[in-house]
Design a protein around this motif. Structure first.
Motif, PDB file in Angstrom:
ATOM      1  N   SER A  21      -9.714  10.017  -2.103  1.00  0.00           N
ATOM      2  CA  SER A  21     -11.318   9.729  -2.534  1.00  0.00           C
ATOM      3  C   SER A  21     -11.195   8.955  -3.922  1.00  0.00           C
ATOM      4  CB  SER A  21     -11.951  11.210  -2.945  1.00  0.00           C
ATOM      5  OG  SER A  21     -12.978  10.925  -3.553  1.00  0.00           O
ATOM      6  N   VAL A  22     -10.338   9.132  -4.773  1.00  0.00           N
ATOM      7  CA  VAL A  22     -10.195   8.527  -6.175  1.00  0.00           C
ATOM      8  C   VAL A  22      -9.799   6.950  -5.838  1.00  0.00           C
ATOM      9  CG1 VAL A  22      -9.222   8.347  -8.249  1.00  0.00           C
ATOM     10  CG2 VAL A  22     -10.055  10.364  -7.430  1.00  0.00           C
ATOM     11  N   LEU A  23      -8.622   6.911  -5.034  1.00  0.00           N
ATOM     12  CA  LEU A  23      -8.037   5.648  -5.029  1.00  0.00           C
ATOM     13  C   LEU A  23      -8.547   4.886  -3.821  1.00  0.00           C
ATOM     14  CD1 LEU A  23      -4.231   6.607  -5.570  1.00  0.00           C
ATOM     15  CD2 LEU A  23      -5.840   5.703  -7.174  1.00  0.00           C
ATOM     16  N   SER A  24      -9.636   5.307  -3.019  1.00  0.00           N
ATOM     17  CA  SER A  24     -10.363   4.567  -1.839  1.00  0.00           C
ATOM     18  C   SER A  24      -9.204   4.288  -1.053  1.00  0.00           C
ATOM     19  CB  SER A  24     -11.093   3.290  -2.071  1.00  0.00           C
ATOM     20  OG  SER A  24     -12.101   3.843  -3.237  1.00  0.00           O
ATOM     21  N   ILE A  25      -8.321   5.018  -0.303  1.00  0.00           N
ATOM     22  CA  ILE A  25      -7.275   4.838   0.515  1.00  0.00           C
ATOM     23  C   ILE A  25      -8.028   5.213   1.937  1.00  0.00           C
ATOM     24  CG2 ILE A  25      -5.113   5.938   1.525  1.00  0.00           C
ATOM     25  CD1 ILE A  25      -4.979   4.578  -1.371  1.00  0.00           C
ATOM     26  N   LYS A  26      -7.540   4.277   2.847  1.00  0.00           N
ATOM     27  CA  LYS A  26      -8.066   4.276   4.126  1.00  0.00           C
ATOM     28  C   LYS A  26      -7.506   5.581   5.133  1.00  0.00           C
ATOM     29  CE  LYS A  26      -7.764  -0.704   4.737  1.00  0.00           C
ATOM     30  NZ  LYS A  26      -7.128  -1.674   5.243  1.00  0.00           N
ATOM     31  N   PRO A  27      -7.995   6.016   6.001  1.00  0.00           N
ATOM     32  CA  PRO A  27      -7.486   7.091   6.851  1.00  0.00           C
ATOM     33  C   PRO A  27      -6.142   7.090   7.053  1.00  0.00           C
ATOM     34  CG  PRO A  27      -9.674   6.579   7.588  1.00  0.00           C
ATOM     35  CD  PRO A  27      -9.384   5.280   6.577  1.00  0.00           C
ATOM     36  N   SER A  28      -5.424   8.246   7.025  1.00  0.00           N
ATOM     37  CA  SER A  28      -3.992   8.290   7.362  1.00  0.00           C
ATOM     38  C   SER A  28      -3.652   7.808   8.610  1.00  0.00           C
ATOM     39  CB  SER A  28      -3.831   9.941   7.403  1.00  0.00           C
ATOM     40  OG  SER A  28      -4.412  10.734   8.521  1.00  0.00           O
ATOM     41  N   THR A  29      -2.626   7.194   8.683  1.00  0.00           N
ATOM     42  CA  THR A  29      -2.041   6.363   9.795  1.00  0.00           C
ATOM     43  C   THR A  29      -0.933   7.392  10.453  1.00  0.00           C
ATOM     44  OG1 THR A  29      -0.358   5.229   8.470  1.00  0.00           O
ATOM     45  CG2 THR A  29      -2.851   4.237   8.972  1.00  0.00           C
ATOM     46  N   ILE A  30      -0.550   6.871  11.585  1.00  0.00           N
ATOM     47  CA  ILE A  30       0.856   7.587  12.292  1.00  0.00           C
ATOM     48  C   ILE A  30       1.921   7.256  11.196  1.00  0.00           C
ATOM     49  CG2 ILE A  30       2.398   7.600  14.192  1.00  0.00           C
ATOM     50  CD1 ILE A  30       0.042   6.966  15.865  1.00  0.00           C
ATOM     51  N   GLN A  31       2.075   6.099  10.632  1.00  0.00           N
ATOM     52  CA  GLN A  31       3.278   5.868   9.897  1.00  0.00           C
ATOM     53  C   GLN A  31       3.404   6.799   8.587  1.00  0.00           C
ATOM     54  OE1 GLN A  31       2.980   1.953   7.897  1.00  0.00           O
ATOM     55  NE2 GLN A  31       5.067   1.744   7.601  1.00  0.00           N
ATOM     56  N   GLU A  32       2.032   6.934   8.114  1.00  0.00           N
ATOM     57  CA  GLU A  32       2.228   7.902   6.831  1.00  0.00           C
ATOM     58  C   GLU A  32       2.637   9.057   7.143  1.00  0.00           C
ATOM     59  OE1 GLU A  32      -0.769   9.823   3.710  1.00  0.00           O
ATOM     60  OE2 GLU A  32      -1.837   8.367   5.050  1.00  0.00           O
ATOM     61  N   ARG A  33       2.141   9.942   8.328  1.00  0.00           N
ATOM     62  CA  ARG A  33       2.497  11.131   8.780  1.00  0.00           C
ATOM     63  C   ARG A  33       3.816  11.350   9.150  1.00  0.00           C
ATOM     64  NH1 ARG A  33      -2.653  10.652  11.512  1.00  0.00           N
ATOM     65  NH2 ARG A  33      -1.694  10.440  13.452  1.00  0.00           N
TER      66      ARG A  33
END
Length: 400
Positions: A386-398
């Protein structure tokens, strides 16, 4: 002349005029500064020091100076600069350099005062070495600075070989002597013969592969951020005076200051670091997950703390339970060294398509990290998004 056995280069010869510099307190202190900061928490063998690296850099600087047929006086200064180039490092090498720059306005290369004053200044004068010339060589403001300071310099040659040796990571292979033999001096600076392009490529590949495996490994980054937060809280009563003193300490002395601090938060954080009770990744994303990567990247620890406090407030937890890690976005690889093929001279990227590929790879390796105690990673992750305005999680991140 003195011979020193080195596990990377074999026997290193230290010229007689350099022996007093080698024995100076400023250089001997480097025996107690780890080359890779907190990487030993990932790679148990990574206990090598800035002292060893300085010897190796001196050795390669001397070899390259000989190859380039530098005049004797210039050769002496280049070799001495190789030995002295890291004396400005604080505890755990680069760990608190961002904080030091913000509070004291100094980088580890800002060593002019160290070269001019006290024992080291006298030693340089006795050796007929000009501190101003050495400072320019180290800072990149001398015609021969490319030997010490550049993308294809002897500093990088040594640390890649040495770091790969002590970590056991097999990516740091560099044919340093082949590279040196392919270099020569011209009116426009150092030129690389076309026969040395593959050796130059191997160095650039090694740098690229070692970044995520060693230099930006998330565990090392977490430990560095915990250490820097402890130092930041420790110096709050008088930042400039206390930090000025602390950066002159070695690793062990600095840790003892923190472990025995009156501030319970500082001593507790240091104790957790000492016992390897580290924060975990709450958020760990690449450039494609950040809406404006160039706007958010910063080498400001204080700015990172401000963001950590906002995330903590959003998560309704103590600010000390959040760490934000926003490395500077990797710049493109460039080389002051040009490549000569018979009578024509080219930029490296003109004869090596690999450079473009490596620059893309470096950009894809960049990661923004937010760290927290394991029990709080989920709530901190949501708040950080929320604070950093990060896009929705991706497969790579998971998968990370």
């Amino acid at each position: 002349m003195k011979s020193i056995k080195d596990p990377v280069h074999g026997y290193i010869q230290v010229e007689s005029f350099l022996l007093p510099l080698l024995d100076s307190p400023q250089v001997q202190r480097l025996r107690y500064i780890r080359q890779l900061g907190f990487s030993f928490l990932v790679y148990p063998g990574a206990h090598h020091t800035r002292f060893e690296h300085s010897l190796g850099t001196m050795h390669l600087a001397h070899a390259l100076g000989s190859r380039l047929s530098l005049p004797e006086e210039e050769h002496r200064h280049v070799t001495a600069a190789g030995l002295l180039h890291d004396i400005g490092h604080g505890p755990f090498s680069h760990a608190i350099e961002d904080l030091t720059q913000e509070v004291l306005g100094k980088k580890h290369t800002d060593i002019n005062d160290m070269l001019l004053e006290g024992h080291l200044g006298e030693t340089l004068s006795d050796a007929d070495l000009d501190p101003g010339v050495i400072f320019k060589l180290i800072g990149g403001n001398h015609p021969c600075s490319g030997i010490i300071h550049g993308d294809l310099d002897v500093d990088r040659m040594d640390y890649l070989l040495r770091d790969a040796h002590y970590t056991g990571v097999p990516y740091g292979t560099v044919d340093a002597m082949r590279l040196i033999r392919a270099m020569r001096l011209s009116d426009s600076g150092i030129i690389l013969d076309i026969s040395g392009v593959q050796a130059a490529e191997s160095l650039l590949i090694a740098r690229t592969l070692m970044r995520p495996a060693v230099y930006y490994h998330h565990v090392s980054r977490i430990a560095e951020k915990m250490f820097t937060l402890a130092v930041y809280e420790y110096i709050k009563e008088d930042p400039q005076i206390i930090l000025s003193s602390l950066v002159q300490a070695d690793d062990a002395a600095c840790m003892q200051h923190l472990l025995h601090a009156k501030n319970g938060f500082v001593s507790g954080l240091a104790k957790n670091l000492y016992e390897r009770q580290l924060f975990k990744r709450a958020l760990y994303v690449g450039k494609d997950d950040v809406r404006d990567v160039h706007q958010i990247t910063s080498e400001s620890f204080i700015r990172e703390r401000n963001l950590a406090e906002k995330i903590a407030a959003e998560a309704n937890i103590h600010p000390g339970q959040v760490l934000v890690d926003i490395p500077s976005f990797p710049r493109d690889i460039w080389m002051d060294v040009q490549v000569q093929d018979k009578s024509s001279i080219y930029h490296l990227e003109e004869v090596s398509p690999l450079v473009t590929t490596l620059n893309e790879t470096r950009r894809s390796q960049w990661r923004l990290g937010v760290y927290a105690p394991e029990a709080l990673t989920e709530v901190v992750s949501e708040a950080a998004r929320s604070v950093l305005s990060i896009k929705p999680s991706t497969i790579q991140e998971r998968l990370l």
